[in-house]
Design an enzyme around this catalytic site. Structure first.
Site, PDB file in Angstrom:
ATOM      1  N   ARG A   1       0.843  -1.207   0.000  1.00  0.00           N
ATOM      2  CA  ARG A   1       0.000   0.000   0.000  1.00  0.00           C
ATOM      3  C   ARG A   1       0.877   1.255   0.000  1.00  0.00           C
ATOM      4  O   ARG A   1       0.528   2.261  -0.598  1.00  0.00           O
ATOM      5  CB  ARG A   1      -0.981   0.003   1.172  1.00  0.00           C
TER       6      ARG A   1
ATOM      7  N   GLU B   1     -18.767   3.301  -0.510  1.00  0.00           N
ATOM      8  CA  GLU B   1     -17.990   2.505  -1.461  1.00  0.00           C
ATOM      9  C   GLU B   1     -18.717   2.310  -2.792  1.00  0.00           C
ATOM     10  O   GLU B   1     -18.120   2.450  -3.867  1.00  0.00           O
ATOM     11  CB  GLU B   1     -17.650   1.135  -0.859  1.00  0.00           C
TER      12      GLU B   1
ATOM     13  N   SER C   1      -5.331   5.093   5.560  1.00  0.00           N
ATOM     14  CA  SER C   1      -5.083   3.649   5.525  1.00  0.00           C
ATOM     15  C   SER C   1      -4.784   3.160   4.115  1.00  0.00           C
ATOM     16  O   SER C   1      -3.897   2.333   3.901  1.00  0.00           O
ATOM     17  CB  SER C   1      -6.295   2.895   6.082  1.00  0.00           C
TER      18      SER C   1
ATOM     19  N   HIS D   1      -5.251  -3.754   2.554  1.00  0.00           N
ATOM     20  CA  HIS D   1      -5.574  -4.664   3.655  1.00  0.00           C
ATOM     21  C   HIS D   1      -6.171  -5.946   3.077  1.00  0.00           C
ATOM     22  O   HIS D   1      -7.339  -6.253   3.239  1.00  0.00           O
ATOM     23  CB  HIS D   1      -6.508  -4.002   4.662  1.00  0.00           C
TER      24      HIS D   1
ATOM     25  N   ASP E   1      -8.346  -6.878  13.482  1.00  0.00           N
ATOM     26  CA  ASP E   1      -9.718  -6.462  13.166  1.00  0.00           C
ATOM     27  C   ASP E   1     -10.626  -7.650  12.866  1.00  0.00           C
ATOM     28  O   ASP E   1     -11.851  -7.528  12.887  1.00  0.00           O
ATOM     29  CB  ASP E   1      -9.734  -5.486  11.989  1.00  0.00           C
TER      30      ASP E   1
END
EC number: 2.2.1.1
Length: 664
Positions: A357, A411, A384, A461, A469
């Site tokens: 990322r 989204e 993130s 992620h 998480d």
């Protein structure tokens, strides 16, 4: 001269005739919205049937795409290259008039609609693109970008959650060139909507910050015209609430769900013709009606006037005019290929063990400086997803000169808005969320693939590597579902070099969407020759090879490539001949010729292991039934990432032991 009602009745006649001939379709909405369409298309819409690609045309979107005979009738009557025979071929194989409007078939179709709510969301994207392009290019006295986006939508569009996502953002961003018509006919497939749709829609849109014009008679041309004039004069997006009768003109079926999604039948069509005073046979339009509808001369004059404006702009601002043309034509900057390849070579020469990322953000930084057409964003996850770079400037209602959209937690809306931005032209849109939450947006990505439009999604992620998480946030089956979508290019890079290559190819890809899948955790950079760097673009390549013919092939992607390399080193030390194949993009690999695929995965080497922290079943295509897969067969767990990788078998020890069993 034919009356306005008679001109609208031409739409009604063609719509009921087209549905009847196809023996399927939706006559109700076209017949109900015909009067609105007549006022908009003949009195307000700036378009040129002879050049459907004119850059400054108004955009028209039929969000309630099931009413497709409405737009097909409008295009035919206005003079686009859509013949009466095309209308007779409605819903037939390989016709230009499929059941729902599809981008790329009939000229003048701005977007594919049908999945309700996505058309209005595409329209929001188009209006955002218009406002941003205007802010970037218009100069005092030179408004070369100045057009409206009009959208028709029904109750179904407003019931879909995506309409909330898109219309909320449209209000926040003050998209004053967006004008939506709500076909308030009170009917859906199941019947009268009051039992399941009792929202106060005008108040809902007022709460978004829209300009709302309530209770407009959708069969009164003067009222419709006045509403459009008021909408065009207001700086906010406008919702025109038009009260209509579904199937208007059908004496026995109008106002009911009976005319929503089925042919009226020969007897009812005859009755409708009599009721409307339409005396012409099926698919026959009299010359005086064609003459009143024909928009070719007016459209050519409007485009000629714009061309003169653009010539004056080009004389005053030659560099900006050239840049505008380049961007609207979708061309990459001069020396793009050379500079991008140098960036990639420099990354290979300067290793860095970073999360992919972060590698993605570095690629944005490097490529973004060459690409003023970038229009980035994230669904409230920029820190993130790492989607902002030093050149990022946020769009605000009062200043649209930037290149970054804060989509909020939307989204689905984000992805469909990006389709609209791409369809409008002038931008290369990218957006981002966690890979797990592409689920919310899947249908909009499918629509991008279906339409063959550029839509770059950054999905970070990417696995159980997310860690604590837990399984609600840990993707398992998502990568496979993206790979299985036709015309989707899906990349899961293993380091900063593969990440930059993936970005370069996504930027260059104009005929479909790209899903770029990146890790949260740091990944080791792999050594490569220049030839290997060039082979990354092929989607799968030999990263580490054996001396002589391999007896075992390890295939891996992303974070598991490092694992495969370490396992191969141990197996090699024990005398095994092992090849490691990095396969960041299976779709790209599958497009290579048979000779190349055979050179990477020789058919006579059947001992193969695929390693990926995603659903295992996808990989049988590459390892065969005799191979092994180290992958996920369940959901994840909440725990530190290193514990999860060990628990699910993503260890050197497990790869080595699996290899030994396979070779025994």
């Amino acid at each position: 001269m034919p009356s306005r009602k008679h001109l609208a009745n031409a739409i009604r006649a063609l719509s009921m005739d087209g549905v009847q001939k196809a023996n399927s379709g939706h006559p109700g909405a076209p017949m109900g919205m015909a009067d609105i369409a007549e006022v908009l298309w003949r009195g307000h819409l700036n378009h040129n049937p002879s050049n459907p690609e004119w850059a400054d045309r108004d955009r028209f979107v039929l969000s309630n795409g099931h009413g497709s005979m409405l737009i097909y009738s409008l295009l035919h009557l206005s003079g686009y290259e859509l013949s009466i025979d095309d209308l007779k071929n409605f819903r037939q194989l390989h016709s230009k008039t499929p059941g729902h409007p599809e981008y790329g078939y009939a000229p003048g179709i701005e977007t594919t609609t049908g999945p309700l709510g996505q058309g209005i969301t595409n329209a929001v994207g188009m209006a955002m693109a218009e406002k941003a392009l205007a802010a970037q290019f218009n100069k005092e006295g030179h408004d070369i970008v100045d057009h409206f986006t009009y959208v028709f939508m029904g109750d179904g569009c407003l019931m879909e959650g995506i309409s909330h996502e898109a219309c909320s953002l449209a209000g926040t961003l003050g998209l004053g060139k967006l004008i939506a018509f709500w076909d308030d006919n009170g009917i859906s497939i199941d019947g009268h909507v009051e039992g399941w749709f009792s929202d106060d829609t005008p108040k809902r849109f007022e709460a978004y910050g829209w300009h709302v014009i309530p209770a407009v008679d959708g069969h009164n041309a003067e009222a419709i015209n006045a509403a459009i004039e008021a909408a065009k004069a207001d700086p906010r997006p406008t919702l025109i609430c038009t009260k209509t009768i579904i199937g208007f003109g059908s004496p026995n079926k109008s106002g009911s769900h009976d005319c929503h999604g089925a042919p009226l039948g020969a007897e009812e069509i005859a009755a409708a013709r009599e009721f409307l005073g339409w005396e012409h046979p099926a698919f026959e339009i009299p010359a005086d009606v064609y003459a009143e509808w024909d928009a070719k001369a007016a459209g050519a004059a409007k485009e000629a006037a714009w061309n003169a404006k653009f010539d004056a702009y080009a004389a005053a601002y030659p560099a900006e005019a050239a840049e505008f043309k380049r961007r609207v034509n979708g061309e990459l900057p001069a020396q793009w290929e050379e500079k991008a390849n140098q960036i990639i070579a420099d990354l290979q020469a300067n290793p860095a063990n970073i999360a992919s990322r972060k590698a993605s953000q570095n690629a944005l930084e490097a490529f973004g400086k060459m690409l003023p057409e970038f229009m980035g964003g994230s669904a409230d996850l920029a820190p993130s997803n790492l989607t902002m770079w030093s050149g990022s400037k946020s769009l605000e209602a009062s200043d649209f000169s930037g290149n970054y959209i804060h989509y909020g937690v939307r989204e689905f809306g984000m992805t469909a808005i990006m389709n609209g931005i791409a369809l409008h032209g002038g931008f290369v849109p990218y957006g981002a969320t966690f890979l797990m939450f592409m689920e919310y947006a899947r249908n909009a990505m499918r629509m991008a693939a279906l339409m063959k439009v550029q839509n770059i999604q950054v999905y970070t992620h990417d696995s159980i590597g997310l860690g604590e998480d837990g399984p609600t946030h840990q993707p398992v089956e998502q990568i496979a579902s993206l790979r299985l979508t036709p015309n989707m290019s899906t990349w899961r890079p293993c380091d900063q070099v593969e990440s930059a290559v993936a970005w370069k190819l996504a930027i260059e890809r104009k005929d479909g969407p790209s899903a770029l899948i990146f890790s949260r955790q740091n990944l080791a950079q792999q050594p490569r020759s220049a030839e290997q760097v060039a082979d990354i673009a092929k989607g799968g390549y030999i990263l580490k090879d054996s001396d002589g013919k391999p007896e075992l092939i390890l295939i891996a992607t992303g974070s598991e490539v490092e694992l495969a390399v370490k396992a191969a080193e141990q197996l090699t030390a024990e005398g095994k001949k092992v090849r490691v194949v990095s396969m960041p993009a299976t779709d790209a690999f599958d497009k290579q010729d048979a000779a190349y695929r055979e050179s990477v995965l020789p058919s006579d080497v059947t001992a193969r292991i695929a390693i990926e922290a995603g659903i295992a079943d996808f990989w049988y295509k590459y390892v065969g039934f005799d191979g092994r897969i180290i992958g996920m067969t369940t959901f994840g767990e909440s725990a530190p990432a290193d514990q999860l990788f060990e628990m699910f078998g993503f260890t050197v020890e497990n790869v080595v032991n699996t290899a030994k069993e396979l070779l025994a």
